[in-house]
Design a protein around this motif. Structure first.
Motif: not given
Ligand SMILES: NC(=O)c1ccc[n+]([C@@H]2O[C@H](COP(=O)([O-])OP(=O)(O)OC[C@H]3O[C@@H](n4cnc5c(N)ncnc54)[C@H](OP(=O)(O)O)[C@@H]3O)[C@@H](O)[C@H]2O)c1
Length: 242
Positions: A6-7, A9, A29, A148, A179, A181, A183
């Motif tokens: 939904t959001r 990556m 969710r 984390y 790394g 990103v 978001t």
């Molecule tokens: N951004 C970075 O710099 C970065 C770096 C390294 C790794 N990562 C990892 O990459 C992945 C994606 O990150 P992102 O930056 O794209 O995150 P994001 O934009 O915050 O999106 C997170 C997604 O996870 C969903 N989510 C969170 N809690 C949830 C729950 N309890 N049940 C179901 N869905 C849930 C959110 O849904 P809702 O819309 O319902 O909230 C959203 O779709 C994560 O595992 C993160 O740890 C991110």
């Protein structure tokens, strides 16, 4: 089938897949944002209807029902992408017991539970691809991401071990290690070097899914950076703030 599209990556990855005309199914969710995302993906080329089912990473009791729904809609999914996850600054995780427990559960224990449920299904039908977002934060113990990073280290370790065992049985496991990103997860944080956009990551992820690449860093420079950081002695890691 994507969980967490939904959001961020996950959404960017789903959009690349939609533009290629892939059949998609979304888990998440929040029913309203799932419905919005499904319509968005249909407009971008995914065959309609893009189905959805509720699934909360903090409620593992619901995982099987969500996967049943995906199986029914897609006639047995062959690819699963897990990008749902949590992040919070370390000071918050140290101060807030509930936030810490939720993050450790979501990013490690429940992610593994979800992967186990997917893995059983894919192995039973001869294989497929399981793609999971971990992080460079799991590659080395570092001061600012002790909690984390520990969850992501555990997740990466699990995924590597499963990949060693399951690849010969037809199940390809793709571990994504982004790394920094831009978001919602990183909104308000100071971007370090090599910060990139979700769309950059998505292109690499879809290529890795196609090829079955076991580990994909995004952007790719992080492979060399973390390779070097893994080699640094503890005495150096104690002195640096990284
Ligand atoms: N951004 C970075 O710099 C970065 C770096 C390294 C790794 N990562 C990892 O990459 C992945 C994606 O990150 P992102 O930056 O794209 O995150 P994001 O934009 O915050 O999106 C997170 C997604 O996870 C969903 N989510 C969170 N809690 C949830 C729950 N309890 N049940 C179901 N869905 C849930 C959110 O849904 P809702 O819309 O319902 O909230 C959203 O779709 C994560 O595992 C993160 O740890 C991110």
């Amino acid at each position: 089938m994507l969980f967490g599209a939904t959001r961020g990556m996950g959404r960017a990855t789903a959009r690349v897949l939609a533009a290629r005309g892939e059949r998609l199914f979304l888990l998440g969710r929040d029913a309203a944002s799932l419905a919005r995302s499904a319509r968005d993906l249909e407009v971008r080329g995914a065959p309609a209807p893009v189905g959805t089912a509720p699934c909360d990473l903090l409620e593992p009791a619901g995982f099987e029902a969500a996967l049943d729904a995906a199986d029914r809609a897609l006639g047995g999914f062959d690819t699963a992408v897990l990008s749902a996850g949590l992040f919070a600054p370390q000071e918050k995780l140290e101060a807030d017991d509930d936030a810490r427990r939720d993050l450790l559960a979501a990013d490690f224990a429940h992610s593994v539970e979800w992967c186990e449920a997917v893995r059983r299904r894919l192995l039973a039908r001869g294989g497929g691809t399981l793609c999971v977002f971990s992080s460079v934060a799991g590659d080395r113990g570092r001061k600012p991401v002790a909690l984390y990073g520990a969850a992501k280290a555990g997740l990466s370790h699990y995924l590597e071990s499963r990949d060693h065992a399951d690849r010969a049985r037809g199940l390809r496991i793709v571990t994504v290690k982004p790394g920094f990103v831009h978001t919602g997860m990183t909104a308000g944080l100071d971007p370090p070097p090599f910060a990139c956009e979700p769309e950059d990551v998505a292109r690499r992820v879809v290529r890795a899914i196609e090829r079955g690449t076991p580990v994909v860093y995004a952007p790719g420079i992080w492979r060399a950076v973390m390779g070097t950081i893994r080699l640094l002695p503890r005495a150096v890691m104690r002195r640096v703030q990284f």
